[in-house]
Design a protein around this motif. Structure first.
Motif, PDB file in Angstrom:
ATOM      1  N   VAL A 157       3.532  -7.379  -2.090  1.00 44.63           N
ATOM      2  CA  VAL A 157       3.545  -6.580  -3.320  1.00 44.63           C
ATOM      3  C   VAL A 157       2.109  -6.390  -3.780  1.00 44.63           C
ATOM      4  O   VAL A 157       1.326  -7.337  -3.806  1.00 44.63           O
ATOM      5  N   LEU A 158       1.767  -5.165  -4.118  1.00 46.22           N
ATOM      6  CA  LEU A 158       0.467  -4.861  -4.708  1.00 46.22           C
ATOM      7  C   LEU A 158       0.649  -4.761  -6.208  1.00 46.22           C
ATOM      8  O   LEU A 158       1.389  -3.904  -6.702  1.00 46.22           O
ATOM      9  N   GLU A 159      -0.013  -5.662  -6.941  1.00 42.39           N
ATOM     10  CA  GLU A 159       0.056  -5.675  -8.403  1.00 42.39           C
ATOM     11  C   GLU A 159      -1.198  -5.022  -8.951  1.00 42.39           C
ATOM     12  O   GLU A 159      -2.298  -5.575  -8.840  1.00 42.39           O
ATOM     13  N   MET A 160      -1.047  -3.832  -9.534  1.00 41.44           N
ATOM     14  CA  MET A 160      -2.182  -3.106 -10.076  1.00 41.44           C
ATOM     15  C   MET A 160      -2.581  -3.686 -11.426  1.00 41.44           C
ATOM     16  O   MET A 160      -1.800  -4.360 -12.105  1.00 41.44           O
TER      17      MET A 160
ATOM     18  N   HIS B  35      -7.060  -6.069  -9.017  1.00 37.72           N
ATOM     19  CA  HIS B  35      -5.739  -5.871  -8.424  1.00 37.72           C
ATOM     20  C   HIS B  35      -5.444  -7.037  -7.484  1.00 37.72           C
ATOM     21  O   HIS B  35      -6.362  -7.676  -6.956  1.00 37.72           O
ATOM     22  N   THR B  36      -4.166  -7.295  -7.243  1.00 42.42           N
ATOM     23  CA  THR B  36      -3.758  -8.447  -6.431  1.00 42.42           C
ATOM     24  C   THR B  36      -2.679  -8.061  -5.438  1.00 42.42           C
ATOM     25  O   THR B  36      -1.715  -7.374  -5.793  1.00 42.42           O
TER      26      THR B  36
ATOM     27  N   SER C 262       0.808 -16.166  -0.145  1.00 44.32           N
ATOM     28  CA  SER C 262      -0.638 -16.057  -0.384  1.00 44.32           C
ATOM     29  C   SER C 262      -0.923 -14.904  -1.326  1.00 44.32           C
ATOM     30  O   SER C 262      -0.088 -14.006  -1.507  1.00 44.32           O
ATOM     31  N   LYS C 263      -2.113 -14.919  -1.931  1.00 46.16           N
ATOM     32  CA  LYS C 263      -2.497 -13.798  -2.791  1.00 46.16           C
ATOM     33  C   LYS C 263      -4.004 -13.561  -2.717  1.00 46.16           C
ATOM     34  O   LYS C 263      -4.791 -14.500  -2.692  1.00 46.16           O
TER      35      LYS C 263
ATOM     36  N   ARG D 145       3.731  -2.471 -10.046  1.00 48.20           N
ATOM     37  CA  ARG D 145       3.968  -3.277  -8.853  1.00 48.20           C
ATOM     38  C   ARG D 145       4.551  -2.387  -7.756  1.00 48.20           C
ATOM     39  O   ARG D 145       5.527  -1.680  -7.990  1.00 48.20           O
ATOM     40  N   ILE D 146       3.941  -2.463  -6.587  1.00 49.59           N
ATOM     41  CA  ILE D 146       4.316  -1.574  -5.492  1.00 49.59           C
ATOM     42  C   ILE D 146       4.753  -2.407  -4.292  1.00 49.59           C
ATOM     43  O   ILE D 146       4.006  -3.267  -3.810  1.00 49.59           O
ATOM     44  N   ALA D 147       5.972  -2.152  -3.814  1.00 50.75           N
ATOM     45  CA  ALA D 147       6.476  -2.832  -2.620  1.00 50.75           C
ATOM     46  C   ALA D 147       5.854  -2.164  -1.404  1.00 50.75           C
ATOM     47  O   ALA D 147       6.214  -1.047  -1.045  1.00 50.75           O
TER      48      ALA D 147
END
Length: 414
Positions: free
Chosen positions: A148-151, A202-203, A228-229, A156-158
């Protein structure tokens, strides 16, 4: 010479017959063959291997050839000539085939899971997979390409749901999912008139049971292990490329003589700062682990303990450990360190608790002990492509452990 335990003997046979052994490991195995105290155990293992009711039809012809070549290679080693007990080595060959059986079966086909994602979802919700009813043990698959990309704005984008070859832009970041499934990021190169994005962080997160490959805007490639992140800014500054990281990842850093690539990981007394210009390394920094481990593959890096201010440089095949004992350096075991990236579980005298910790992250299951945590050490190499019940069956055969899978919980029976 002391009599070896079952798992260690299997490990030494595996290493020697696959041509991966060190001089010390070969000498140790030779010593066991020459030791009267070990003869009974060796004979038992050889007989046991011959009487196993296991077919070899699942081993591809090329694999059989590799095994035979490994056996033939034993006699090509440059060492003093001595009489060879061919019956003994024939038994070892049979045992070697028996050991390899779990690892040479056809790989399991992997399917995808969907993710629950909303712009207003909490951090906890973004880590949950959609599950219809209780999970069945046969459904517990190995890790898949999920993240997941957390802006910075909360979106949140899968990433697994992005169509390959398509691009989109948000928060000053252009994203594209390449044909091989990795995420390619491009940041704003000119922030004039776009200062609202300048300090945005972003993460990218992988869940338990998920892995992902990311290509940052400078060309640095990051392979993320499960749970992981990686956090990064909308754009790198003119004098450095700084990211923060938690979990485990393999970094292949793009060369840039003007801007160091800096990775901050850990916390408290175990917080470290890693500085490189262009190199490849593996970083393991799970919060629950006793230490942060940095293993250098190529190039050079400088590791600094933020708490103590101590620094050291690493050369290829060296690793730094930052734990309760401070910052130390040692020779690396690259086979063990890179096993996860090569899709293999690699355990060499590993405590059971650490073995189960890796399994927990890879299959997204919780490990529960019905009695005291076993103190046994585990030896073995197992493909990570197997379903959980298959893997636990192998672990049971190679140890004294017994497991009971109940939904997404694995009980280690007393």
């Amino acid at each position: 010479m002391d009599t070896p335990n079952d798992n260690k003997l299997r490990y030494l046979l595996d290493r020697c017959l696959s041509g991966q052994e060190t001089a010390e490991e070969r000498a140790e195995l030779d010593g066991y063959f020459e030791s009267k105290q070990s003869q009974e155990l060796l004979d038992a293992k050889i007989l046991d291997a011959f009487y196993q009711e296991k077919k070899l039809v699942d081993i591809a012809p090329e694999k059989q050839e590799q095994i035979l070549q490994a056996i033939y290679a034993l006699e090509q080693i440059d060492r003093p000539i001595r009489k060879i007990n061919y019956w003994k080595w024939a038994g070892v060959a049979a045992l070697f085939l028996f050991i390899l059986m779990p690892f040479l079966i056809d790989k399991t086909t992997i399917t995808k899971h969907e993710w629950t994602l909303t712009d207003t979802a909490s951090k906890h919700e973004t880590q949950q997979k959609i599950v219809e009813g209780p999970a069945h043990s046969e459904d517990l698959l190995p890790a898949q390409e999920e993240a997941v990309l957390e802006m910075a704005d909360g979106t949140r984008i899968a990433l697994a749901n992005l169509a390959a070859g398509k691009t989109f832009e948000r928060e000053g970041v252009t994203m594209e999912r390449s044909i091989d499934g990795s995420l390619v990021l491009r940041f704003l190169s000119d922030l004039k008139g776009n200062q609202r994005f300048a300090n945005h962080i972003h993460t990218i997160r992988t869940p338990r049971g998920g892995t992902y490959k990311v290509v940052l805007s400078d060309g640095t490639i990051v392979h993320l292990n499960a749970d992981s992140k990686l956090s990064f800014p909308t754009t790198f500054t003119a004098d450095e490329r700084r990211v923060t990281f938690e979990g485990e990842a393999y970094f292949d850093v793009a060369k840039d003589k003007k801007r160091q690539f800096i990775v901050v990981s850990g916390s408290g007394k175990q917080q470290q700062e890693l500085r490189v210009y262009g190199t490849a390394f593996n970083l393991s920094a799970y919060p629950e682990e006793e230490s942060v481990r940095t293993t250098l593959i190529e190039g050079s890096v400088k590791v600094k303990s933020v708490y103590a201010g101590v620094e050291l440089f690493l050369k290829p095949n060296e690793e730094a450990l930052l734990g309760t004992g401070g910052l130390t350096k040692d020779v690396a075991d690259l086979d063990a360190t890179l096993a996860w990236k090569n899709n293999v579980f690699y355990f060499a005298d590993e405590p059971i608790e650490k073995v189960m910790s890796q399994i927990s992250r890879w299959y997204d299951v919780d490990i529960l002990y019905q009695g005291p945590v076993p103190t046994d050490k585990f030896w073995g190499q197992i493909s990570r492509n197997k379903k959980l019940p298959e893997l636990l069956e192998i672990v049971e055969r190679m140890s004294k452990l017994k497991f009971d899978i109940r939904g997404k919980e694995v009980y280690i029976l007393d």
